[in-house]
Design an enzyme around this catalytic site. Structure first.
Site, PDB file in Angstrom:
ATOM      1  N   TYR A 176       0.847  -1.203   0.000  1.00 33.31           N
ATOM      2  CA  TYR A 176       0.000   0.000   0.000  1.00 33.31           C
ATOM      3  C   TYR A 176       0.880   1.250   0.000  1.00 33.31           C
ATOM      4  O   TYR A 176       1.344   1.728   1.034  1.00 33.31           O
ATOM      5  CB  TYR A 176      -0.948   0.008   1.209  1.00 33.31           C
ATOM      6  CG  TYR A 176      -1.948  -1.140   1.226  1.00 33.31           C
ATOM      7  CD1 TYR A 176      -2.192  -1.918   0.091  1.00 33.31           C
ATOM      8  CD2 TYR A 176      -2.663  -1.462   2.384  1.00 33.31           C
ATOM      9  CE1 TYR A 176      -3.092  -2.976   0.111  1.00 33.31           C
ATOM     10  CE2 TYR A 176      -3.566  -2.520   2.405  1.00 33.31           C
ATOM     11  CZ  TYR A 176      -3.762  -3.271   1.270  1.00 33.31           C
ATOM     12  OH  TYR A 176      -4.657  -4.319   1.292  1.00 33.31           O
TER      13      TYR A 176
ATOM     14  N   GLN B 106      -7.877 -13.843   4.186  1.00 33.20           N
ATOM     15  CA  GLN B 106      -8.429 -12.524   3.874  1.00 33.20           C
ATOM     16  C   GLN B 106      -8.912 -12.518   2.420  1.00 33.20           C
ATOM     17  O   GLN B 106      -8.132 -12.335   1.506  1.00 33.20           O
ATOM     18  CB  GLN B 106      -7.354 -11.439   4.096  1.00 33.20           C
ATOM     19  CG  GLN B 106      -7.918 -10.051   3.873  1.00 33.20           C
ATOM     20  CD  GLN B 106      -6.966  -8.908   4.161  1.00 33.20           C
ATOM     21  OE1 GLN B 106      -6.992  -7.901   3.457  1.00 33.20           O
ATOM     22  NE2 GLN B 106      -6.157  -9.021   5.189  1.00 33.20           N
TER      23      GLN B 106
ATOM     24  N   TYR C 229     -12.285  -8.546   3.126  1.00 32.62           N
ATOM     25  CA  TYR C 229     -11.913  -7.232   2.591  1.00 32.62           C
ATOM     26  C   TYR C 229     -12.971  -6.727   1.620  1.00 32.62           C
ATOM     27  O   TYR C 229     -13.789  -7.504   1.139  1.00 32.62           O
ATOM     28  CB  TYR C 229     -10.493  -7.212   2.021  1.00 32.62           C
ATOM     29  CG  TYR C 229     -10.205  -7.802   0.648  1.00 32.62           C
ATOM     30  CD1 TYR C 229     -10.678  -7.232  -0.537  1.00 32.62           C
ATOM     31  CD2 TYR C 229      -9.355  -8.900   0.530  1.00 32.62           C
ATOM     32  CE1 TYR C 229     -10.347  -7.734  -1.786  1.00 32.62           C
ATOM     33  CE2 TYR C 229      -9.006  -9.424  -0.722  1.00 32.62           C
ATOM     34  CZ  TYR C 229      -9.516  -8.827  -1.882  1.00 32.62           C
ATOM     35  OH  TYR C 229      -9.183  -9.338  -3.118  1.00 32.62           O
TER      36      TYR C 229
ATOM     37  N   ARG D 184     -10.784   1.731  -8.703  1.00 34.15           N
ATOM     38  CA  ARG D 184     -12.126   1.153  -8.691  1.00 34.15           C
ATOM     39  C   ARG D 184     -12.807   1.169 -10.057  1.00 34.15           C
ATOM     40  O   ARG D 184     -13.799   0.464 -10.267  1.00 34.15           O
ATOM     41  CB  ARG D 184     -12.985   1.850  -7.633  1.00 34.15           C
ATOM     42  CG  ARG D 184     -12.559   1.458  -6.225  1.00 34.15           C
ATOM     43  CD  ARG D 184     -13.334   2.206  -5.183  1.00 34.15           C
ATOM     44  NE  ARG D 184     -12.993   3.623  -5.160  1.00 34.15           N
ATOM     45  CZ  ARG D 184     -13.486   4.501  -4.305  1.00 34.15           C
ATOM     46  NH1 ARG D 184     -14.376   4.115  -3.419  1.00 34.15           N
ATOM     47  NH2 ARG D 184     -13.109   5.764  -4.326  1.00 34.15           N
TER      48      ARG D 184
HETATM   49  N1  NAP Z   1      -5.942  -8.494   0.654  1.00 37.31           N
HETATM   50  C1  NAP Z   1      -6.277  -7.806  -0.409  1.00 37.31           C
HETATM   51  O1  NAP Z   1      -5.945  -8.145  -1.540  1.00 37.31           O
HETATM   52  C2  NAP Z   1      -7.115  -6.576  -0.213  1.00 37.31           C
HETATM   53  C3  NAP Z   1      -7.779  -6.009  -1.315  1.00 37.31           C
HETATM   54  C4  NAP Z   1      -8.587  -4.901  -1.082  1.00 37.31           C
HETATM   55  C5  NAP Z   1      -8.695  -4.375   0.188  1.00 37.31           C
HETATM   56  N2  NAP Z   1      -8.010  -4.917   1.230  1.00 37.31           N
HETATM   57  C6  NAP Z   1      -8.094  -4.367   2.603  1.00 37.31           C
HETATM   58  O2  NAP Z   1      -9.440  -4.209   2.957  1.00 37.31           O
HETATM   59  C7  NAP Z   1      -9.725  -2.843   3.249  1.00 37.31           C
HETATM   60  C8  NAP Z   1     -11.139  -2.523   2.843  1.00 37.31           C
HETATM   61  O3  NAP Z   1     -11.378  -2.803   1.469  1.00 37.31           O
HETATM   62  P1  NAP Z   1     -11.701  -1.653   0.402  1.00 37.31           P
HETATM   63  O4  NAP Z   1     -11.176  -0.375   0.873  1.00 37.31           O
HETATM   64  O5  NAP Z   1     -11.285  -2.183  -0.913  1.00 37.31           O
HETATM   65  O6  NAP Z   1     -13.290  -1.653   0.358  1.00 37.31           O
HETATM   66  P2  NAP Z   1     -14.458  -1.192   1.349  1.00 37.31           P
HETATM   67  O7  NAP Z   1     -13.992  -1.182   2.733  1.00 37.31           O
HETATM   68  O8  NAP Z   1     -15.614  -2.013   0.976  1.00 37.31           O
HETATM   69  O9  NAP Z   1     -14.763   0.294   0.835  1.00 37.31           O
HETATM   70  C9  NAP Z   1     -13.973   1.383   1.181  1.00 37.31           C
HETATM   71  C10 NAP Z   1     -14.505   2.628   0.471  1.00 37.31           C
HETATM   72  O10 NAP Z   1     -15.893   2.772   0.776  1.00 37.31           O
HETATM   73  C11 NAP Z   1     -16.204   4.126   1.032  1.00 37.31           C
HETATM   74  N3  NAP Z   1     -16.598   4.232   2.436  1.00 37.31           N
HETATM   75  C12 NAP Z   1     -16.067   3.605   3.514  1.00 37.31           C
HETATM   76  N4  NAP Z   1     -16.727   3.933   4.625  1.00 37.31           N
HETATM   77  C13 NAP Z   1     -17.705   4.793   4.257  1.00 37.31           C
HETATM   78  C14 NAP Z   1     -18.702   5.465   4.959  1.00 37.31           C
HETATM   79  N5  NAP Z   1     -18.859   5.307   6.272  1.00 37.31           N
HETATM   80  N6  NAP Z   1     -19.538   6.307   4.259  1.00 37.31           N
HETATM   81  C15 NAP Z   1     -19.394   6.438   2.928  1.00 37.31           C
HETATM   82  N7  NAP Z   1     -18.453   5.817   2.208  1.00 37.31           N
HETATM   83  C16 NAP Z   1     -17.615   4.999   2.866  1.00 37.31           C
HETATM   84  C17 NAP Z   1     -14.966   4.921   0.755  1.00 37.31           C
HETATM   85  O11 NAP Z   1     -15.057   5.341  -0.596  1.00 37.31           O
HETATM   86  P3  NAP Z   1     -14.428   6.764  -1.062  1.00 37.31           P
HETATM   87  O12 NAP Z   1     -12.943   6.521  -1.032  1.00 37.31           O
HETATM   88  O13 NAP Z   1     -14.995   6.927  -2.438  1.00 37.31           O
HETATM   89  O14 NAP Z   1     -14.872   7.786  -0.074  1.00 37.31           O
HETATM   90  C18 NAP Z   1     -13.863   3.908   0.970  1.00 37.31           C
HETATM   91  O15 NAP Z   1     -12.689   4.202   0.242  1.00 37.31           O
HETATM   92  C19 NAP Z   1      -8.612  -2.054   2.538  1.00 37.31           C
HETATM   93  O16 NAP Z   1      -8.390  -0.779   3.089  1.00 37.31           O
HETATM   94  C20 NAP Z   1      -7.454  -2.989   2.748  1.00 37.31           C
HETATM   95  O17 NAP Z   1      -6.935  -2.845   4.059  1.00 37.31           O
HETATM   96  C21 NAP Z   1      -7.244  -6.032   1.039  1.00 37.31           C
END
Ligand code: NAP
Length: 319
Positions: free
Chosen positions: A57, A170, A198, A222
Site C-alpha cells: 500500500y 483474507q 476485505y 475502482r
Molecule cells: N488483501 C487484499 O488483496 C485486499 C484487497 C482490497 C482491500 N483490502 C483491505 O481491505 C480494506 C477494505 O477494502 P476496500 O477499501 O477495498 O473496500 P471497502 O472497505 O468495501 O470500501 C472502502 C470505500 O468505501 C467508502 N466508504 C467507507 N466507509 C464509508 C462510509 N462510512 N460512508 C461512505 N463511504 C464509505 C470509501 O469510498 P471513497 O474513497 O470513495 O470515499 C472507501 O474508500 C482495505 O483498506 C485494505 O486494508 C485487502
C-alpha cells in the site's frame, strides 16, 4: 466493541477492523495524510483495535502512517500487514518483514499475511513451502505473532496449512461478492481459521453513494472493479433500494448495514476501508447493530440478485 479471538491464537481482534489501503494513496485519489491519520485515531477511539495494512500500500506509506498514528497506543492495538507476491522467496520474506517492522515502528507484527498466492499478476512462482519456512522462522524469532493468507482458494489454503499454522484467510467478501462462501469458507469454519473480509462495502457501492452514472477520477483503481461495470449497475441499484428499508428499521446507514451483515457470517470479521474520520467513526458504529435471523435471510436473498449474475472468477478487478 466486543473483541473476538483470531483463529487458534490468543490474539483478540475487533470484529470491525480498519483497512488502510487508502492511506497508502497509490491507486486512490484525493487522499490526505492528515485525514487518514485522524481516521486511524478516531477508529481507535471508537473501539477498533485492529488495523490492516500491507507493504504494497503505497510502497510502505500506509504502514508508516499507521505506525506514526498509533505509536503511543501500540500495546493496545493489533497490526495486520502483508508481504506482497513479488517477495515470496525465503530471503525476500525476511527482508520484507524487516522493512514492515521498521515502517510500523514496532518490534513485532501481530499478523503477517501472504497478500496474494505466488504466480499471480504474471509474477514468478515460489513453492509455498519456501515462503512458509521463512514465516515460521520469523515467528520463532518473535518478529511476528501469527501467519495468515489472503486471496487464497480453499486448495491453496489447505496446501499452505500443511507447512505451518494459518490463522486467517483474507478474501474479498461482501453482500455483493460472495465467492468465498462456496469455496474456502467451509474449510475455514472446520479448522477455526478466521475470515477477515476485505472490501466489505464492495469498495463503497454498498454505501449507496454511487449513482449509475458515477465515473471514477483517473488513478482510482475502482474503475476496474467488475461490480462497477454497467451490466451490474441496474441490479445493484435495485438491490440497494430493497436494502434501504432494513437500514431504516435499524436506524443505520446502508454501509453500516452491509458491515453488520458481514460480521454476522460464520467466523467472519470485516476490514472496513476509510479515507477520513467520519467514515471511520461510522464504520466502527456498525459493530453495535444486531441483525435478526429474518433480517439476515432477507439480505441474503437481496444479495443473491446481484451475485447470481457474476462469473466464477473470485478476483474483483479486471485491470
Ligand atoms: N488483501 C487484499 O488483496 C485486499 C484487497 C482490497 C482491500 N483490502 C483491505 O481491505 C480494506 C477494505 O477494502 P476496500 O477499501 O477495498 O473496500 P471497502 O472497505 O468495501 O470500501 C472502502 C470505500 O468505501 C467508502 N466508504 C467507507 N466507509 C464509508 C462510509 N462510512 N460512508 C461512505 N463511504 C464509505 C470509501 O469510498 P471513497 O474513497 O470513495 O470515499 C472507501 O474508500 C482495505 O483498506 C485494505 O486494508 C485487502
Amino acid at each position: 466493541m466486543e473483541l473476538r479471538t483470531l483463529g487458534t491464537t490468543d490474539i483478540q481482534i475487533s470484529p470491525i477492523l480498519m483497512g488502510t489501503w487508502q492511506a497508502g494513496k497509490e491507486m486512490w485519489t484525493g487522499i490526505d495524510d492528515s485525514e487518514t491519520t485522524k481516521a486511524m485515531r478516531v477508529a481507535y477511539d471508537a473501539g477498533i483495535t485492529t488495523f490492516d495494512t500491507a507493504e504494497a500500500y503505497g510502497k510502505g506509506h500506509s504502514e508508516r502512517i499507521l505506525g506514526r498514528a498509533l505509536s503511543d497506543v501500540r500495546d493496545k492495538v493489533v497490526y495486520a500487514t502483508k508481504v506482497f507476491a513479488n517477495h515470496l522467496k525465503y530471503d525476500q520474506v525476511i527482508q520484507a518483514c524487516e522493512r514492515s517492522l521498521k515502517n510500523l515502528n514496532t518490534d513485532i507484527i501481530d499478523l503477517y499475511q501472504i497478500h496474494w498466492p505466488s504466480g499471480v499478476w504474471g509474477l514468478k512462482k515460489v513453492p509455498i513451502e519456501e515462503t512458509l519456512r521463512a514465516l515460521i522462522e520469523l515467528k520463532q524469532q518473535g518478529k511476528i505473532r501469527a501467519i495468515g493468507v489472503s486471496n487464497f482458494s480453499r486448495d491453496q489454503l489447505a496446501e499452505a496449512a500443511r507447512y505451518g499454522p494459518i490463522v486467517n484467510l483474507q478474501p474479498p467478501y461482501s453482500l455483493f461478492w460472495r465467492h468465498v462462501e462456496a469455496d474456502a469458507r467451509p474449510y475455514c469454519v472446520e479448522n477455526d481459521i478466521t475470515i477477515l473480509a476485505y472490501s466489505p462495502m464492495a469498495q463503497g457501492l454498498l454505501t449507496g453513494k454511487f449513482g449509475p452514472d458515477h465515473r471514477f477520477e483517473s488513478g482510482d483503481h475502482r474503475a476496474g472493479n467488475k461490480l462497477f461495470q454497467p451490466q451490474n449497475f441496474q441490479r445493484i441499484q435495485q438491490a440497494l433500494d430493497r436494502l434501504r428499508p432494513l437500514a431504516e428499521k435499524h436506524g443505520c446507514t446502508l454501509g453500516q448495514l452491509a458491515l453488520a451483515w458481514v460480521i454476522a457470517q460464520p467466523n467472519t470479521c470485516a476490514i472496513a476501508g476509510a479515507r477520513n474520520a467520519q467514515q471511520a467513526a461510522e464504520n466502527a458504529a456498525a459493530a453495535k447493530i444486531k441483525l435478526s435471523t429474518q433480517d439476515l435471510a432477507e439480505m441474503d436473498a437481496i444479495g443473491r440478485t446481484v451475485t447470481d449474475h457474476l462469473d466464477k472468477d473470485p478476483v474483483m478487478w479486471k485491470f
